[in-house]
Design a protein around this motif. Structure first.
Motif, PDB file in Angstrom:
ATOM      1  N   ARG A 185      16.043  43.127  54.552  1.00 34.80           N
ATOM      2  CA  ARG A 185      17.312  43.718  54.974  1.00 34.80           C
ATOM      3  C   ARG A 185      17.024  45.171  55.314  1.00 34.80           C
ATOM      4  O   ARG A 185      16.352  45.874  54.570  1.00 34.80           O
ATOM      5  CB  ARG A 185      18.330  43.637  53.846  1.00 34.80           C
ATOM      6  CG  ARG A 185      19.660  44.215  54.236  1.00 34.80           C
ATOM      7  CD  ARG A 185      20.686  44.097  53.133  1.00 34.80           C
ATOM      8  NE  ARG A 185      21.984  44.180  53.745  1.00 34.80           N
ATOM      9  CZ  ARG A 185      22.952  43.310  53.584  1.00 34.80           C
ATOM     10  NH1 ARG A 185      22.783  42.298  52.784  1.00 34.80           N
ATOM     11  NH2 ARG A 185      24.095  43.459  54.199  1.00 34.80           N
ATOM     12  N   THR A 214      21.558  38.317  60.550  1.00 36.45           N
ATOM     13  CA  THR A 214      21.343  37.544  59.326  1.00 36.45           C
ATOM     14  C   THR A 214      19.840  37.348  59.166  1.00 36.45           C
ATOM     15  O   THR A 214      19.076  37.510  60.133  1.00 36.45           O
ATOM     16  CB  THR A 214      22.013  36.154  59.376  1.00 36.45           C
ATOM     17  OG1 THR A 214      21.366  35.368  60.395  1.00 36.45           O
ATOM     18  CG2 THR A 214      23.509  36.248  59.646  1.00 36.45           C
ATOM     19  N   ASN A 269      20.931  36.656  51.392  1.00 36.13           N
ATOM     20  CA  ASN A 269      21.537  36.323  52.685  1.00 36.13           C
ATOM     21  C   ASN A 269      21.036  34.975  53.191  1.00 36.13           C
ATOM     22  O   ASN A 269      21.822  34.151  53.641  1.00 36.13           O
ATOM     23  CB  ASN A 269      21.232  37.424  53.705  1.00 36.13           C
ATOM     24  CG  ASN A 269      21.851  37.138  55.050  1.00 36.13           C
ATOM     25  OD1 ASN A 269      21.212  36.542  55.900  1.00 36.13           O
ATOM     26  ND2 ASN A 269      23.094  37.560  55.232  1.00 36.13           N
ATOM     27  N   TYR A 270      19.743  34.734  53.107  1.00 38.23           N
ATOM     28  CA  TYR A 270      19.160  33.491  53.615  1.00 38.23           C
ATOM     29  C   TYR A 270      19.598  32.294  52.779  1.00 38.23           C
ATOM     30  O   TYR A 270      19.986  31.265  53.305  1.00 38.23           O
ATOM     31  CB  TYR A 270      17.636  33.607  53.635  1.00 38.23           C
ATOM     32  CG  TYR A 270      16.961  32.441  54.303  1.00 38.23           C
ATOM     33  CD1 TYR A 270      16.962  32.318  55.686  1.00 38.23           C
ATOM     34  CD2 TYR A 270      16.318  31.468  53.559  1.00 38.23           C
ATOM     35  CE1 TYR A 270      16.340  31.250  56.317  1.00 38.23           C
ATOM     36  CE2 TYR A 270      15.696  30.396  54.177  1.00 38.23           C
ATOM     37  CZ  TYR A 270      15.709  30.294  55.553  1.00 38.23           C
ATOM     38  OH  TYR A 270      15.092  29.228  56.166  1.00 38.23           O
ATOM     39  N   ASP A 302      22.312  31.681  50.963  1.00 36.16           N
ATOM     40  CA  ASP A 302      23.655  32.175  50.660  1.00 36.16           C
ATOM     41  C   ASP A 302      24.401  31.353  49.617  1.00 36.16           C
ATOM     42  O   ASP A 302      25.463  31.751  49.163  1.00 36.16           O
ATOM     43  CB  ASP A 302      24.484  32.321  51.926  1.00 36.16           C
ATOM     44  CG  ASP A 302      24.644  31.025  52.698  1.00 36.16           C
ATOM     45  OD1 ASP A 302      24.100  29.988  52.281  1.00 36.16           O
ATOM     46  OD2 ASP A 302      25.321  31.050  53.734  1.00 36.16           O
TER      47      ASP A 302
END
Length: 134
Positions: free
Chosen positions: A10, A36, A78-79, A81
């Protein structure tokens, strides 16, 4: 098949992500970016396909590779989620506010804390694996 490590991160203080890999056997590097972690990975893989074409045009043989991904904390949440920041923080005994700061990139965890987070996620996975439904 040669294994290549791709780093998914990120961007600090941003909502953007990057994915970078270096293929040493052909002296090529590829960077992908996206909003993303998945988009950054997809962008990097498209870039790799373009790089392979260019390398072949230059007469360079491109061996098949296997990409293994490493994630910073923000990219991981994020990956994947479906992994809940609050649940992981409870599992490892860290404040959920601190864990959210790691996930958003406001703070960077120490190497020891990274290990603790990884072990906590693996512990949660073992608990889920043991689930039976009636």
């Amino acid at each position: 098949m040669k294994k290549v490590i791709a780093r998914v991160e990120r961007e600090v203080g941003e909502r953007n992500f990057s994915c970078y890999m270096k293929v040493k056997s052909v002296n090529a590097s590829v960077l992908g970016q996206g909003n993303t972690a998945s988009a950054a990975i997809a962008d990097m893989l498209r870039g790799w396909e373009d790089a392979k074409v260019s390398l072949k045009e230059d007469g360079i043989e491109v061996p098949p590779i296997e990409v293994e991904y490493t994630f910073d904390v923000g990219a991981l949440f994020n990956y994947y989620d479906f992994i809940n920041v609050a649940g992981v923080s409870r599992e490892i005994g860290v404040s959920s506010a601190v864990m959210r700061q790691y996930a958003t990139g406001i703070r960077k965890p120490s190497p020891e804390r990274k290990q603790q987070i990884a072990e906590g996620i693996k512990s949660l996975a073992k608990k889920i694996e043991a689930v039976t439904l009636c």
